[in-house]
Design an enzyme around this catalytic site. Structure first.
Site, PDB file in Angstrom:
ATOM      1  N   SER A  30     -12.851  -5.677  12.141  1.00 40.23           N
ATOM      2  CA  SER A  30     -13.787  -5.480  13.254  1.00 40.23           C
ATOM      3  C   SER A  30     -15.117  -4.870  12.829  1.00 40.23           C
ATOM      4  O   SER A  30     -16.087  -4.937  13.572  1.00 40.23           O
ATOM      5  CB  SER A  30     -13.162  -4.621  14.350  1.00 40.23           C
ATOM      6  OG  SER A  30     -13.041  -3.284  13.931  1.00 40.23           O
ATOM      7  N   LYS A  80     -15.554   2.489  14.570  1.00 37.47           N
ATOM      8  CA  LYS A  80     -16.505   1.739  15.399  1.00 37.47           C
ATOM      9  C   LYS A  80     -17.892   2.347  15.264  1.00 37.47           C
ATOM     10  O   LYS A  80     -18.069   3.422  14.722  1.00 37.47           O
ATOM     11  CB  LYS A  80     -16.094   1.757  16.880  1.00 37.47           C
ATOM     12  CG  LYS A  80     -14.731   1.160  17.166  1.00 37.47           C
ATOM     13  CD  LYS A  80     -14.679  -0.319  16.865  1.00 37.47           C
ATOM     14  CE  LYS A  80     -13.255  -0.849  17.032  1.00 37.47           C
ATOM     15  NZ  LYS A  80     -13.077  -2.163  16.498  1.00 37.47           N
TER      16      LYS A  80
END
Length: 171
Positions: A30, A80
């Protein structure tokens, strides 16, 4: 080494890991191309004690209600990027991120999202996080994640330590 010495060293190591820094291994894609699966990261835990996370910080965070499958009492950690601060309006149009109506140039993005994301205002005390691989990231855009509370952000990624050929700081 005496038992009490071993216990003291163990307690010191646990305290350093809990309040100062730790090493984290990236699992998944990701954050491609900024981070790769298998990278070992140097993460500081004290950065956000006296300051708030900033837009573009790469952070370690917990998602609400997400625990490791093999250890139901340990929360799963995610890597993230903070893209929205409390009060910001975040939106994706035509594959590009807009914050408060302003398009962000993100030269680290290789795979833009396929779908648009309607304008969303981040609640006070929360942050909007996304993976750099926008086409393949489970992040604040998902209904089961949403914005991340301040206390769910537990570390600031400083650098990639391993593999040695990929050593670099993360800015």
């Amino acid at each position: 080494m005496e038992v009490w010495q071993f216990a003291a060293v163990l307690l010191a190591a646990l305290a350093l890991r809990r309040w100062c820094f730790e090493l984290i291994r990236v699992q998944g894609n990701s954050m491609n191309a900024t981070l790769r699966s298998g990278d070992i990261l140097w993460v500081t835990r004290f950065d956000y004690r006296n300051r708030l996370p900033q837009r573009q910080d790469v952070v370690i965070c917990y998602y609400p209600g997400r625990y490791l499958q093999r250890c139901r009492w340990i929360r799963q950690r995610f890597v993230k990027r903070v893209v929205g601060l409390p009060g910001d309006t975040v939106e994706i149009r035509g594959g590009y991120l807009y914050v408060n109506g302003e398009r962000y140039e993100e030269d680290y993005i290789e795979h833009r999202p396929y779908a648009d994301f309607a304008a969303y205002t981040v609640p006070e005390g929360y942050y909007f996080v996304m993976g750099d691989n926008r086409a393949n990231s489970h992040d604040s855009r998902a209904d089961d994640v949403g914005p991340i509370a301040r206390d769910q952000i537990v570390g600031h990624v400083q650098s990639v330590l391993f593999p040695f050929s990929a050593w670099r700081t993360i800015e």
